[in-house]
Design an enzyme around this catalytic site. Structure first.
Site, PDB file in Angstrom:
ATOM      1  N   ASP A 181      10.132  26.983  59.794  1.00 41.86           N
ATOM      2  CA  ASP A 181      10.677  27.961  58.698  1.00 41.86           C
ATOM      3  C   ASP A 181      11.155  27.331  57.206  1.00 41.86           C
ATOM      4  O   ASP A 181      11.367  28.139  56.374  1.00 41.86           O
ATOM      5  CB  ASP A 181      11.998  28.387  59.403  1.00 41.86           C
ATOM      6  CG  ASP A 181      13.280  27.261  59.187  1.00 41.86           C
ATOM      7  OD1 ASP A 181      14.293  27.717  58.662  1.00 41.86           O
ATOM      8  OD2 ASP A 181      12.895  26.154  59.558  1.00 41.86           O
ATOM      9  N   GLY A 228      13.910  16.378  61.969  1.00 40.40           N
ATOM     10  CA  GLY A 228      14.582  15.430  61.366  1.00 40.40           C
ATOM     11  C   GLY A 228      15.743  14.938  61.558  1.00 40.40           C
ATOM     12  O   GLY A 228      16.486  14.040  61.150  1.00 40.40           O
ATOM     13  N   ASP A 231       9.698  23.417  64.829  1.00 45.78           N
ATOM     14  CA  ASP A 231      10.851  22.843  64.179  1.00 45.78           C
ATOM     15  C   ASP A 231      12.213  23.144  64.803  1.00 45.78           C
ATOM     16  O   ASP A 231      12.007  24.209  65.787  1.00 45.78           O
ATOM     17  CB  ASP A 231      10.964  23.224  62.754  1.00 45.78           C
ATOM     18  CG  ASP A 231      12.188  22.765  61.955  1.00 45.78           C
ATOM     19  OD1 ASP A 231      12.474  21.749  62.021  1.00 45.78           O
ATOM     20  OD2 ASP A 231      12.696  23.607  61.174  1.00 45.78           O
ATOM     21  N   THR A 280      26.075  16.146  61.371  1.00 42.26           N
ATOM     22  CA  THR A 280      27.050  15.338  60.805  1.00 42.26           C
ATOM     23  C   THR A 280      26.836  15.113  59.111  1.00 42.26           C
ATOM     24  O   THR A 280      25.686  14.832  58.894  1.00 42.26           O
ATOM     25  CB  THR A 280      27.308  13.940  61.384  1.00 42.26           C
ATOM     26  OG1 THR A 280      26.082  13.259  61.411  1.00 42.26           O
ATOM     27  CG2 THR A 280      27.818  14.391  62.934  1.00 42.26           C
ATOM     28  N   LYS A 321       5.246  15.174  61.247  1.00 39.13           N
ATOM     29  CA  LYS A 321       5.158  16.158  61.892  1.00 39.13           C
ATOM     30  C   LYS A 321       3.424  16.759  61.890  1.00 39.13           C
ATOM     31  O   LYS A 321       2.906  17.086  62.782  1.00 39.13           O
ATOM     32  CB  LYS A 321       5.698  17.353  61.141  1.00 39.13           C
ATOM     33  CG  LYS A 321       7.216  17.344  61.522  1.00 39.13           C
ATOM     34  CD  LYS A 321       7.895  18.456  61.128  1.00 39.13           C
ATOM     35  CE  LYS A 321       9.684  18.254  61.354  1.00 39.13           C
ATOM     36  NZ  LYS A 321      10.358  19.489  60.672  1.00 39.13           N
ATOM     37  N   GLU A 352      26.352  23.332  52.751  1.00 42.70           N
ATOM     38  CA  GLU A 352      27.473  23.221  51.640  1.00 42.70           C
ATOM     39  C   GLU A 352      28.205  24.437  51.859  1.00 42.70           C
ATOM     40  O   GLU A 352      29.322  24.336  51.412  1.00 42.70           O
ATOM     41  CB  GLU A 352      26.606  23.084  50.438  1.00 42.70           C
ATOM     42  CG  GLU A 352      25.997  21.685  50.270  1.00 42.70           C
ATOM     43  CD  GLU A 352      25.725  21.298  48.777  1.00 42.70           C
ATOM     44  OE1 GLU A 352      25.318  22.344  48.018  1.00 42.70           O
ATOM     45  OE2 GLU A 352      25.906  20.117  48.407  1.00 42.70           O
TER      46      GLU A 352
END
EC number: 7.6.2.1
Length: 1074
Positions: free
Chosen positions: A813, A705, A442, A624, A792, A524
């Protein structure tokens, strides 16, 4: 001879006591005596002229069956539960038709066995393996006088030893589970009775409908609907790390009708009924309703997942009161507890294949011996007796030795100070770490730290980077001070910053005078911390309100209050979150949204810069988010409120109905405010680690992703793509023709680093699965972007299908990596700050990516090499003594008589040789430093040369040679008494085995020396004590010592010379670096 052929055979030697069954079968007894007489008269005549062949073995390791048996027993002996919804009334429990339903008890039971089922189930689990069943049948055959070979202890001893170890291990593990269950079931909780008083109750005694009180830092004992909290705002935070692996606190909201009551006792006076859907596995969804009847007034309310505390979560703040709706096996935590499929290592499969060869060899050798003896009406008895004699070719102790070795490897890895806090969750496959060919990783949190730092904000006409954030703060403070026009640039920047400060699920927590932020996403937290640096701080937040503290140019602070009307949380499916707030100063109602550009671009008003700037930021390696807003009129808000409430009250498809309302009424024509860029920094030593792994021959693929541009940027900065790589980016693939063209383009290139979007991967796999596997595996490095968790796992399965027997490891993770980790041969989880889902689901857990180098190159190498050596020595131990037995039988006219009796056979594979052979698990062919300095050494392990058919044949030949030398040598040098043959040959056998272990050792360890000394000392004591097997006067003479030494030298010296010459003229790679 004719008489001997007509009778059945038994085992003995002329000077050894015959082991005859106590049966009164005269035929069998007379046969045994006749056989003994013939052997005694023939010994001296046949001491000089015979040669013989023998064989070699391995034991099958089986890791897949235990859980299946456990499920089988449960399915056979337990009644199938029918899951259904229920309605419970506060103070009265289940009502209506549910009043007569018996719900599952709230007991925690993780035990596999009970006092009656323990022995039968464990024995069944063991004897379903061919190896153990084979030895059980051999041992049971010793109760048949006609085919008895020696004392029953010869066969029952090793089998009993193996079974005893297994029973002790299983009993200990189950006892530990019992103690853990007992502690959980005995936890005390407070329960509210109908009159409002509190009584103490055990967790195991909690029932559906009970109203219980849970204090801070206490485990939630069952699934409960939250009725009340001690927090005035009604907020209740819980920790869910033991449920979903996420370490952030989750906010839960009590039912408004009961939260506003003066105290908890008033709850019991309500005529309140709670409806809950039937139990299911989804921990992110719940459908229920609440009805309060007061005289003629009926109040209805909907319940969702925010109103529920799942079992095994922990109350993180205040005290909670709730009504139990699910208990025991119907709770979400238990229903999500699945028994993962046990993984079987490649080494175990190879050993299993060698075991089958050895079994076939036993049958062939026994058949040959019977044929050489001559066929008659009793040939099947002779065949059975020879199978019994040669059963040691198949060593029953191999599986136990390998299992114990795996446990030792796990312990050794866990205490390695260079990779602290490494946890081995699957001790059955440590050897897999030594043969990895593909490592699928990942990106976020694995190659990167998942520590987000706000780097850039773009407003369409201008962008601000980290070095210009002070200017952003000046614009924002001026706008809040009211010095600028409403539509000025500063006002636009103010709207963007304010939207970022409000559109989130972050909650500030004040502890010990310091503020920290709790959120489900580090992105966030990074956004909220950035708004604080430019003068807009999140001061407080509860369920219904949020306040911002704004720093004005004159140094004063402006507090802005906002009422929270609705929150639409982020999910991996929607890839966005939204919030509707009301400014209490201006009464303006605004919808604020942020999310991925792929979904937000279709919701915002037309613009000509969003897609381009998203690509630009991605090329800089930034994550983004698009931020947008939409003012709502009162009429629009009321219309949405009615439609949304109706969707919330629906029982079926509630989540979908609610999402449809939001999409239809809100997510249209949004005003684009800004585009934010957050940097995720690389993990420490990622670049050097990737280079090390690549030099070790491991192909590394990054599955993420994230966007294509971001993925490429991280691949370059991390060193996954080298400077010499020719990067090939897969184009848009929509159909079979596109896939065919792109694959052809890829085929024409060499030294390619491939970048493939998830959408293209789906189409290619649909039509050209085999071709994709061939071409992609030829690439130097691969990056798959915009990859879903299912994709995946699909990639892992692709490699396993088309690149077997090459081993695939996966490392990640997060929760989105769990399916990939579980599908791989070796799953490695990183214990992240944000969650433990991947770590808990993995076979091996580490704390950072760089630790994978030592895990694979050092421990993986040691585990594989040691297990190979251990397996071959255990096989050699059985082959050499079987070779001697075959020669002995041939010398004495193919008599099925045992060479060694009773205790000697049992002690041979246990007391005399077990410790030296097992001590090989601490051997090292290279140092850990050299293994990391020369990663090229790891490449050779993938070829499987340490345990192959070639090495197997070599050890078979070694066993044949040494067995022949020892047996023929003993027959040649003995004088008169046959007991001297036993003494000389058995002593030479033991010493040869110890010397062979010593010749194999690369690095001596004190445990090896101790094992050699103990074994040799124990055998020397046996020579003195076991006078029924050894002539004490003879074994203490120089004649015995000289003859034994000579035979041992002939059996070992040539092998030592060959090994020394090979190391000098054709040394292996590990010898060169040492």
């Amino acid at each position: 001879m004719g008489k001997r052929k007509k009778n059945d055979e038994s085992s003995s030697s002329s000077s050894q006591k015959p082991c005859v069954s106590s049966s009164s079968d005269d035929f069998s007894v007379s046969f045994v005596r006749a056989e003994e007489d013939d052997v005694a008269t023939t010994i001296r005549d046949k001491t000089a002229s015979l040669k013989s062949n023998a064989t070699h073995f391995s034991a099958a390791s089986a890791a897949k069956g235990g859980m299946f048996d456990f499920r089988c027993c449960r399915s056979l002996f337990s009644r199938r539960r029918v899951l259904h919804s229920r309605t419970v009334r506060v103070g009265y429990g289940p009502v209506g038709h549910d009043a007569n339903v018996t719900f599952t008890p709230n007991t925690v039971c993780n035990q596999k066995y009970n006092i009656f089922s323990f022995v039968p189930i464990v024995l069944f689990q063991q004897f379903k393996f061919f190896l153990n069943l084979y030895f059980l049948l051999m041992a049971c055959s010793q109760f048949i006088p006609a085919i008895q070979i020696g004392a029953p202890i010869t066969y029952w001893g090793p089998l009993g030893f193996v079974l005893t170890i297994t029973l002790i291990r299983e009993a200990f593990d189950d006892f530990v589970r019992y103690l853990r269950d007992r502690d959980l079931n005995s936890e005390k909780y407070e329960k509210l009775t109908r009159d409002g008083t509190r009584i103490e109750i055990r967790s195991a005694d909690i029932e559906v409908g009970d109203v219980i009180i849970m204090h801070k830092d206490r485990r939630v004992p069952a699934d409960v609907v939250l009725l009340r909290t001690t927090d005035k705002s009604g907020a209740c935070f819980i920790r869910t790390d033991q449920l979903d692996g996420e370490t952030d606190w989750k906010l839960r909201i009590p039912v408004p009708h009961t939260q506003h009551l003066p105290n908890e006792a008033d709850i019991m006076e309500l005529n309140c009924e709670v409806y809950a859907e039937k139990p299911q596995k989804d921990i992110h969804a719940f459908v229920g309703t609440l009805k309060i009847t007061d005289d003629d007034n009926v109040q209805d309310g909907s319940l969702n997942v925010e109103n529920v505390l799942w079992a095994n979560t922990v109350v993180a703040s205040g005290t909670a009161v709730g009504i139990v709706v699910y208990t025991g096996r119907e709770t979400r935590s238990v229903m999500n507890t699945t028994l993962p499929e046990s993984k079987v290592g490649l080494l175990d499969l190879e050993v299993n294949n060698l075991t089958k060869l050895l079994f076939c060899f036993v049958l062939v050798l026994s058949s040959v011996m019977v044929a050489m003896k001559g066929l008659d009406n009793l040939w099947y008895r002779y065949l059975m007796r020879f199978i019994l004699l040669f059963s040691y070719i198949i060593p029953i102790s191999l599986r136990v030795n390998l299992d114990m070795a795996k446990l030792f490897y796990s312990w050794q890895i866990g205490r390695d100070k260079h990779i602290p806090e490494t946890v081995i969750r699957s001790s059955t496959i440590p050897e897999e770490l030594g043969r990895i060919s593909f490592l699928l990783s990942d990106k976020t949190g694995t190659l990167t730290k998942n520590e987000m730092h706000f780097k850039k904000i773009h407003l369409g006409t201008v962008a601000f980077s980290s070095d210009a954030f002070e200017e952003v703060g000046q614009h924002v403070r001026s706008a809040y001070a009211g010095r600028l026009a409403k539509h000025s640039f500063s006002a636009k920047l103010q709207n963007a910053v304010e939207a970022i400060a409000l559109c989130h699920n972050v909650t500030p927590i004040f502890e010990n005078g310091e503020i920290s932020y709790q959120a489900a996403s580090p992105d966030e937290v990074a956004l909220v911390k950035w708004t604080e640096t430019v003068g807009v701080r999140l001061a407080s937040r509860d369920l219904h309100a949020m306040s911002l503290s704004v720093q004005l140019p004159n140094g004063q602070t402006l507090m802005k209050q906002f009422q929270i009307l609705y929150v639409f949380p982020f999910t991996s499916e929607t890839k966005r979150m939204g919030i509707i707030v009301k400014d209490e100063t201006t009464d303006e109602v605004t919808l604020l949204m942020k999310g991925a550009d792929t979904v937000m671009s279709g919701m915002v008003q037309y613009n000509d810069w969003l897609d381009e700037e998203c690509s630009n930021m991605a090329r800089e390696g930034l994550r983004t988010l698009v931020v947008a807003r939409k003012p709502l009129s009162q009429a629009e808000l009321e219309a949405f409120d009615r439609a949304y409430h109706a969707a919330k009250m629906s029982i079926s498809d509630r989540s979908q109905n609610m999402a449809n309302v939001v999409n239809r009424m809100l997510e249209r024509d949004l005003q684009l405010l800004c585009l934010t860029g957050v940097e995720d920094r690389l993990q420490d030593q990622v670049t050097t680690s990737l280079e090390l792994l690549r030099n070790a021959g491991i192909k590394i693929w990054m599955l993420t992703g994230d966007k294509l541009e971001t993925a490429i940027c991280i691949a370059k900065s991390s060193g996954l793509f080298s400077r010499s790589d020719n990067i090939h980016v897969f184009g848009n693939v929509h159909n079979r023709t596109d896939a065919h063209n792109e694959l052809n383009n890829l085929r024409r290139k060499t030294d390619v680093a491939l970048v493939m979007p998830g959408s293209a991967l789906n189409v290619c796999l649909q039509y050209y699965e085999a071709e994709v596997a061939e071409l992609v595996c030829a690439c130097t490095a691969v990056v798959c972007c915009r990859c879903s968790p299912e994709q995946k796992a699909q990639i892992v399965q692709l490699l396993r299908k088309y690149r077997a027997p090459l081993r695939v490891a996966a490392i990640g993770d997060g929760g989105n990596d769990v399916s990939m980790i579980q599908a791989a041969h070796a799953g490695i989880g990183i214990d992240a700050n944000e969650g433990k889902q991947a770590s808990l689901a993995a076979d091996f857990s580490i704390t950072q990516f760089s630790h994978v180098c030592r895990l694979l190159l050092v421990h993986g190498r040691f585990c594989y090499k040691r297990s190979c050596a251990l397996s071959q020595f255990v096989m050699h131990r059985g082959l050499i003594i079987s070779t001697m037995q075959a020669i002995f039988s041939c010398v004495f006219y193919f008599a099925s008589v045992s060479l060694y009796q009773g205790v000697l056979m049992v002690a041979y594979s246990t007391c005399y040789t077990m410790l030296p052979v097992f001590s090989l698990v601490v051997d090292r062919d290279v140092t850990a430093t050299n293994a990391l300095t020369y990663p090229e050494l790891y490449k050779e392990l993938g070829k499987g040369r340490s345990l192959s058919y070639k090495t197997f044949c070599i050890w078979v030949l070694i066993s044949l040679y040494q067995g022949a030398v020892i047996m023929y040598g003993a027959l040649l040098v003995f004088d008169a008494d046959f007991i001297h043959v036993v003494s000389i040959s058995f002593s030479a056998l033991i010493v040869t085995e110890l010397i062979m272990v010593a010749m194999t050792v690369h690095t001596w360890h004190w445990a090896m020396l101790l094992a050699q000394a103990l074994s040799l000392g124990l055998y020397m004591i046996s020579l003195i004590l076991f006078d029924q097997y050894f002539d004490r006067q003879f074994v203490l003479s120089w004649v015995f010592i000289s003859k034994t030494t000579a035979i041992t030298a002939v059996s070992c010296l040539p092998l030592y010379i060959v090994k020394a010459l090979r190391r000098k003229f054709s040394p292996p790679s590990y010898a060169k670096v040492n």
